[in-house]
Each structure stands twice: as C-alpha cells, then as structure tokens.
Design a protein around this motif. Sequence first.
Motif, mmCIF file in Angstrom:
data_model
loop_
_atom_site.group_PDB
_atom_site.id
_atom_site.type_symbol
_atom_site.label_atom_id
_atom_site.label_comp_id
_atom_site.label_asym_id
_atom_site.label_seq_id
_atom_site.Cartn_x
_atom_site.Cartn_y
_atom_site.Cartn_z
ATOM 1 N N LYS A 1 0.942 -1.366 -0.081
ATOM 2 C CA LYS A 1 0.040 -0.123 0.074
ATOM 3 C C LYS A 1 1.170 1.294 -0.068
ATOM 4 O O LYS A 1 1.914 1.259 0.436
ATOM 5 C CB LYS A 1 -0.833 0.054 1.192
ATOM 6 C CG LYS A 1 -1.806 -1.262 1.260
ATOM 7 C CD LYS A 1 -2.880 -1.068 0.482
ATOM 8 C CE LYS A 1 -4.079 -2.094 0.871
ATOM 9 N NZ LYS A 1 -3.690 -3.430 1.118
ATOM 10 N N LYS A 2 0.438 2.276 -0.675
ATOM 11 C CA LYS A 2 1.031 3.663 -0.687
ATOM 12 C C LYS A 2 1.186 4.129 0.891
ATOM 13 O O LYS A 2 0.388 3.962 1.690
ATOM 14 C CB LYS A 2 0.364 4.627 -1.674
ATOM 15 C CG LYS A 2 0.310 4.131 -2.915
ATOM 16 C CD LYS A 2 -0.367 5.443 -3.920
ATOM 17 C CE LYS A 2 -0.228 5.207 -5.524
ATOM 18 N NZ LYS A 2 -0.944 6.333 -5.972
ATOM 19 N N GLN A 3 2.183 5.134 0.730
ATOM 20 C CA GLN A 3 2.363 5.788 2.059
ATOM 21 C C GLN A 3 0.854 6.607 2.546
ATOM 22 O O GLN A 3 0.498 6.532 3.703
ATOM 23 C CB GLN A 3 3.508 6.665 1.890
ATOM 24 C CG GLN A 3 3.570 8.036 3.127
ATOM 25 C CD GLN A 3 4.743 8.722 2.837
ATOM 26 O OE1 GLN A 3 5.942 8.504 3.228
ATOM 27 N NE2 GLN A 3 4.264 9.917 2.115
ATOM 28 N N GLU A 4 0.469 7.434 1.623
ATOM 29 C CA GLU A 4 -0.747 8.082 1.860
ATOM 30 C C GLU A 4 -2.002 7.331 2.391
ATOM 31 O O GLU A 4 -2.770 7.650 3.309
ATOM 32 C CB GLU A 4 -1.404 8.672 0.639
ATOM 33 C CG GLU A 4 -0.386 9.768 0.011
ATOM 34 C CD GLU A 4 0.747 9.164 -0.917
ATOM 35 O OE1 GLU A 4 1.272 9.991 -1.545
ATOM 36 O OE2 GLU A 4 0.893 8.022 -1.111
ATOM 37 N N TYR A 5 -1.848 5.869 1.986
ATOM 38 C CA TYR A 5 -2.865 5.016 2.361
ATOM 39 C C TYR A 5 -2.836 4.573 3.884
ATOM 40 O O TYR A 5 -3.814 4.898 4.619
ATOM 41 C CB TYR A 5 -2.743 3.440 1.649
ATOM 42 C CG TYR A 5 -3.784 2.378 1.954
ATOM 43 C CD1 TYR A 5 -4.916 2.265 1.295
ATOM 44 C CD2 TYR A 5 -3.452 1.586 3.128
ATOM 45 C CE1 TYR A 5 -5.717 1.409 1.600
ATOM 46 C CE2 TYR A 5 -4.561 0.677 3.306
ATOM 47 C CZ TYR A 5 -5.675 0.518 2.562
ATOM 48 O OH TYR A 5 -6.667 -0.407 2.728
ATOM 49 N N TRP A 6 -1.465 4.379 4.314
ATOM 50 C CA TRP A 6 -1.127 4.215 5.798
ATOM 51 C C TRP A 6 -1.365 5.283 6.800
ATOM 52 O O TRP A 6 -1.799 5.193 7.740
ATOM 53 C CB TRP A 6 -0.092 3.598 5.955
ATOM 54 C CG TRP A 6 0.063 2.059 5.385
ATOM 55 C CD1 TRP A 6 0.954 1.608 4.508
ATOM 56 C CD2 TRP A 6 -0.499 0.943 6.102
ATOM 57 N NE1 TRP A 6 0.379 0.394 4.201
ATOM 58 C CE2 TRP A 6 -0.269 -0.129 5.238
ATOM 59 C CE3 TRP A 6 -1.650 0.981 7.133
ATOM 60 C CZ2 TRP A 6 -0.952 -1.537 5.552
ATOM 61 C CZ3 TRP A 6 -2.117 -0.418 7.457
ATOM 62 C CH2 TRP A 6 -1.779 -1.468 6.558
ATOM 63 N N ILE A 7 -1.001 6.406 6.116
ATOM 64 C CA ILE A 7 -1.254 7.780 6.782
ATOM 65 C C ILE A 7 -2.994 8.077 7.138
ATOM 66 O O ILE A 7 -3.422 8.048 8.372
ATOM 67 C CB ILE A 7 -0.919 9.191 6.012
ATOM 68 C CG1 ILE A 7 0.552 9.132 5.956
ATOM 69 C CG2 ILE A 7 -1.195 10.261 6.810
ATOM 70 C CD1 ILE A 7 1.290 9.917 5.218
ATOM 71 N N SER A 8 -3.582 7.768 6.134
ATOM 72 C CA SER A 8 -5.181 7.707 6.314
ATOM 73 C C SER A 8 -5.560 6.605 7.407
ATOM 74 O O SER A 8 -6.588 7.049 8.297
ATOM 75 C CB SER A 8 -5.821 7.579 4.957
ATOM 76 O OG SER A 8 -7.454 7.325 5.134
ATOM 77 N N VAL A 9 -5.254 5.635 7.395
ATOM 78 C CA VAL A 9 -5.575 4.722 8.126
ATOM 79 C C VAL A 9 -5.235 4.850 9.930
ATOM 80 O O VAL A 9 -5.945 4.829 10.721
ATOM 81 C CB VAL A 9 -4.979 3.145 7.996
ATOM 82 C CG1 VAL A 9 -5.114 2.107 9.162
ATOM 83 C CG2 VAL A 9 -5.721 2.557 6.602
ATOM 84 N N LEU A 10 -3.978 5.350 9.983
ATOM 85 C CA LEU A 10 -3.635 5.699 11.001
ATOM 86 C C LEU A 10 -4.303 7.040 11.871
ATOM 87 O O LEU A 10 -4.655 6.991 12.862
ATOM 88 C CB LEU A 10 -2.120 6.030 11.123
ATOM 89 C CG LEU A 10 -1.198 5.014 11.231
ATOM 90 C CD1 LEU A 10 0.283 5.251 10.829
ATOM 91 C CD2 LEU A 10 -1.078 4.261 12.543
ATOM 92 N N ARG A 11 -4.588 7.812 11.062
ATOM 93 C CA ARG A 11 -5.492 9.212 11.359
ATOM 94 C C ARG A 11 -6.983 8.660 11.780
ATOM 95 O O ARG A 11 -7.444 9.028 12.473
ATOM 96 C CB ARG A 11 -5.574 10.014 10.304
ATOM 97 C CG ARG A 11 -4.297 10.971 9.993
ATOM 98 C CD ARG A 11 -4.299 11.839 8.916
ATOM 99 N NE ARG A 11 -3.107 12.664 8.845
ATOM 100 C CZ ARG A 11 -2.884 13.281 7.553
ATOM 101 N NH1 ARG A 11 -3.826 13.500 6.538
ATOM 102 N NH2 ARG A 11 -1.853 13.948 7.322
ATOM 103 N N GLN A 12 -7.470 7.514 10.999
ATOM 104 C CA GLN A 12 -8.776 7.077 11.398
ATOM 105 C C GLN A 12 -8.657 6.448 12.573
ATOM 106 O O GLN A 12 -9.757 6.533 13.368
ATOM 107 C CB GLN A 12 -9.149 6.288 10.172
ATOM 108 C CG GLN A 12 -9.625 6.854 8.722
ATOM 109 C CD GLN A 12 -10.344 5.961 8.041
ATOM 110 O OE1 GLN A 12 -11.378 5.360 8.312
ATOM 111 N NE2 GLN A 12 -9.597 5.683 7.042
ATOM 112 N N LEU A 13 -7.596 5.739 12.939
ATOM 113 C CA LEU A 13 -7.559 5.165 14.210
ATOM 114 C C LEU A 13 -7.488 5.944 15.473
ATOM 115 O O LEU A 13 -7.887 5.679 16.427
ATOM 116 C CB LEU A 13 -6.223 4.156 14.304
ATOM 117 C CG LEU A 13 -6.256 2.974 13.399
ATOM 118 C CD1 LEU A 13 -5.059 2.095 13.332
ATOM 119 C CD2 LEU A 13 -7.646 2.102 13.618
#
Length: 611
Positions: A468-480
């Motif tokens: 997954k792209k960097q932006e994908y994981w940033i979004s997941v972490l922000r949602q958490l």
Amino acid sequence: MENDNHQPGAAPSLAAAQQLLEDVFGYKSFRFGQADIIQQVLAGGDTQVLLPTGGGKSLCYQLPALLLPGLTLVISPLVSLMDDQVSALKELGISAAAIHSGMQSVEVMNTLRGIQEGNIKLLYLSPERVLQTHFLERLQGLHISLIAIDEAHCISQWGHDFRPEYGQLGVLRNWLPGVPILALTATADAVTRTDIAERLHLQNPHLVQGSFDRPNIRYVVQEKYRNKPQVVDYVKTQSGASGIIYCGSRKRTEEIAERLVRAGVKAAAYHAGLPHEIRQSTLYRFLRDDLHVVVATVAFGMGINKPNVRYVMHYDLPRSIEAYYQETGRAGRDGAPAEAIMFYEPNDARWVRRMLNEQDDSPQVAVERQKFHAMSLFAEAQTCRRLVLLNYFNEFRDKPCMNCDLCLNPPQQYDGTVDAQKALSCVYRTGQQFGVQHVVDVLRGSKQQKIKDYQHDQLSTWGLGKDKKQEYWISVLRQLIHRGLLVQDIRFHSALRLTEEARPVLRGEVALTLAKPRLEAISSEQHVEARGQHDKALFRRLRKLRKELAEEHELAPYMVFSDATLQEMALLLPTTPSQMLAVSGVGKIKFERYGYDFIHEVIQYLDSSHA
C-alpha cells in the motif's frame, strides 16, 4: 449637529433603478434582495444587508447613488477594494473617487475639489479617514444622500474580523443624523447583526438576508499527504486559471509560492511583512491576470473586486467557519463554476486547540474556541459539506448538494480490521515512541538509515504494508486516532500511543469498519473552467481577446467582461448586436466599446469550425 443639505424629497422610483441596471451594468433583472434593498434606501430608511459574497451587494448602493441627488459615501476596510471599484465604475462612465492613505496630497485635493463642485457621485473612504474630525466637519457642509458601510461585520466584537476603528463608526449618526445608513456584510450571526445595529445606531433597520448558499462553488476537503507537492499538482491541473492559496504563516506563503514558480506557475507570495511596493505590484499583476496564483495570509483578498477567481485553496485550517466562508467566497463571484479546496491535517487542528486552551479565559477566547470547534467538525464531516456549512448559519436543509467531494464520491466503508491490526501492532512493536511518519516507514519496509539505526528493519511488522502507498497508511492511522484507538502525545513529538480501546481490535475480538482512503482530490472534471455547457474552445479565444482589449485600454480583464459573460457568449454564440446585448453583463456602454470585437471573434470561430 444637523446635515442641513440633506432634504427629503420625492424618492426616485425602482423602475428608474431597473433601467439603469440594464443600460449601465448590462443586467436584465435584479438578484435576490436587491430590489427590496434599493427601494428601502431610496425611501431614506436604514438597512442591514446580509448577502453572500458575489450576491451583488455593491449594486445596492451604486444604483441608488446614481439616482439620489447628493453624494454617496462608501466606507471600506481596504485600499485595494476602493481602487478596484472606482476603476470599474469609471469604466462604466460613473463619476467615482476614493480618498485613502496611498494617495498623493495633490490627488486628495483634486478629489475634494470635485466633491465640493458636485462632480462626484460615489466617494470611497477608509474608516480612519472618515473619523477625522476635520473631515467630518467638511462632510457636514455637503449634500450627503447615503452612507454605505461595506464589510460591516468588522464593526462587531463578536464578528470574526473585529476592527476597533470600524467599531467607532457609530459617530457618523451624530455628525450626519439625517442620512440613511446601509450596512452590508456576507457573514454575521444573530449576535453579530444585533451588535452592528446597536453600534451604528441604526433606526428600525430593514433587514434583508439572503441564502448563504453559493451553488457554483464546489467544496472539497483533502487530507494532507505530501503537503506542498499536493498544492503544485492541483494548481498545475488548473493551468491559467486565477487562484488564491491561503496559508497560516508568512514563511509558508513564500515557500509555496517559490515551489510553484519553480514548477512554471505564475505565482507570488503576499503578506504584511513584504514591502508595500511588492504587495502593490503583486495585487496589480493578479488583477490583470498577469499573475495566476497569489499565495497569501488571510487578509489578502478581502474586498478585492476580482470576480474571475476560479479556486480558493486553504493550505491550513481556518479559525472559524465565518472566516472560511468569507475566504472561499472570493472564488466565483461572477457566478461561473469555482472550487474551494482545503487540505486537512488533524495534527494542525490539535495544535490550534492547544494554543487556544493555553490562553487566559475570556469571553473573546471562549468565542474563538467555539468557532474553531465548528470549523474542525466541518473538515471532518462525513455528510454533505454544503449542508454542514448552511446549517451552521441556521439555514437548515436536508437535501445533499451534489457539488461537494462527499456528495460526488461518498466515503466507501470496508472491513479494516486487518489494516488496523497491522498499524496498531507496528505502533506497539516500535515502542510507542514514534510519530505517524516513522510508523508508516516501518510498515512499508523503508531502508532509511534511521530505520536501521533503531533496528526496526528486524521487527515482524517491517514491510507488512509494503503493498500500500504511504498516503494509504497515513489515512488508516488518522482514522485510528479519530476512533480513539491511538492518541498522539504532544509532550513527546506527537508519538503514537495505544489506548485501551485498541486491545480488543489487536486481539481480534471485534471487527473494525474504516473508510477507504481517498488518495486523490475529488473532481468530476479536473479543470474548474471545463465545467458548464459552453463551447470551451471559443471561451478560450474570447478570454484571449478580453486580455488583449484590457491591455490596450489599461484595465483589469474582468472590467471588460466577466468569465460568466464570456461563458454565456460561448453558449449563445451571438453574431448580431441585438443577440450580443441579450447576453448578461453586456450593457449599452460596454457594447459600444467592445461588442463588435466579440461579435467578430464569434463569427470567425464559427466560420473556422464549419470550414
């Protein structure tokens, strides 16, 4: 103190105003509220106006000024607004002038002489100038028919842009008691409206309140992933369109402007720390479309009479919905399609909240906290953004607008349990001592020296999310973080820490639904100017012709015709004088000056298309 020269007589008729609207300004009918306001002003009553930016507020005093026998005073907070409007009015053959600090003394003397001789119908003034005692004494000897106060929210301590000198304008009622006052603004809640009326000593003011909706503006909020490169990518898709980018600091305006220039964009920074000559040059070039983008602090653009701004971007989160609405309202004032795009980073909101919480408690700070909280909710909304915006202003609706990012592309939900477990486990295994970026680097299997130094390339979670792209994981972490499974410890460089709520997810005891990360700005057409039914190729030709005529007459292009007028030409394809006069924004004066040039261009285009 009586203003003896102000003698009430037979009020000019609304029909006369309607005729001037068509002949001078080129519009066939009034917009919402304009006829009501003008009728009240012509009858000599005080009026309070709340209309959106681009709603036609200036016509509400410009038309009466032409019909009333004396002089109309227009009080405005910015020099740029005065100069813009005076130039535009002169282009229409209307005698207007301004007096402000940027003028030479000889210019001021000539203007004062013109007023004394009755040769000027509209006089634009700064609040500082009009409040000078000797100037007020001079005004008492003149026939003043109307006082119009623009950006009236600046008067109120409860408004989002309170200015002390504006708050003193109530003295005008003492010096010129027989003169009606027209107070105009785009943003004011009930408390602010009441405060404006009290401070100005308005007498039974007639309130005209329009809708806050700007249907031509598309509202888009995108998560910040790559920060400045995201800005460059967006601006380049809008090639040649006029835009304003708002930043929270002077340094950032310069950094982004420099990056845009390196990318080949005609851009410049604008903030109060720059020399006056540079600010003036930047504004002049922007108004004349020689500069496509201005990267500025929030003061820029207030009252600027440039109707063809196609997009407004917020790089940083505004402090209130009122400020956001006012700033985004500088896009699409001509009624043509426009876009308001905001990059949002939850950490930015936390930083602002911390700054506000560290201030001593006071009514003003309490208002600021409340307003910023509402702004944060707008940025994090999962339902139609226009509804959130309108509901804030007590304009309740329930139908989605279909012209915001959330309506055009609703958030898609998915079972994010596995992604959440990978991310939470990575936070745990790195010791809960690192921020979002470091955790993402570990997940994606980065080989940076820092990762090796901490031996994080030896962890079981290293490279677990490399698909997954960097932006994908940033979004997941922000949602958490939003869901309360993670917190950011501001005492330790925003290090991520697990909460008790994270444990059942890590153990697989509960499933977790997340929104699919959206990695691109939502837009049905990439270029804002591509929206609409008009002929796009002809529009580009007409815009080029407008620029040439503007340079020939030393004008800003919008003073020739607005984008909306050009788009209507590109839709209706006028090839005769009567057809051209039927286009909204083409009045008799402008037709005589430019009409045949545009008819010729349309005919040439049609001939080449059929060849």
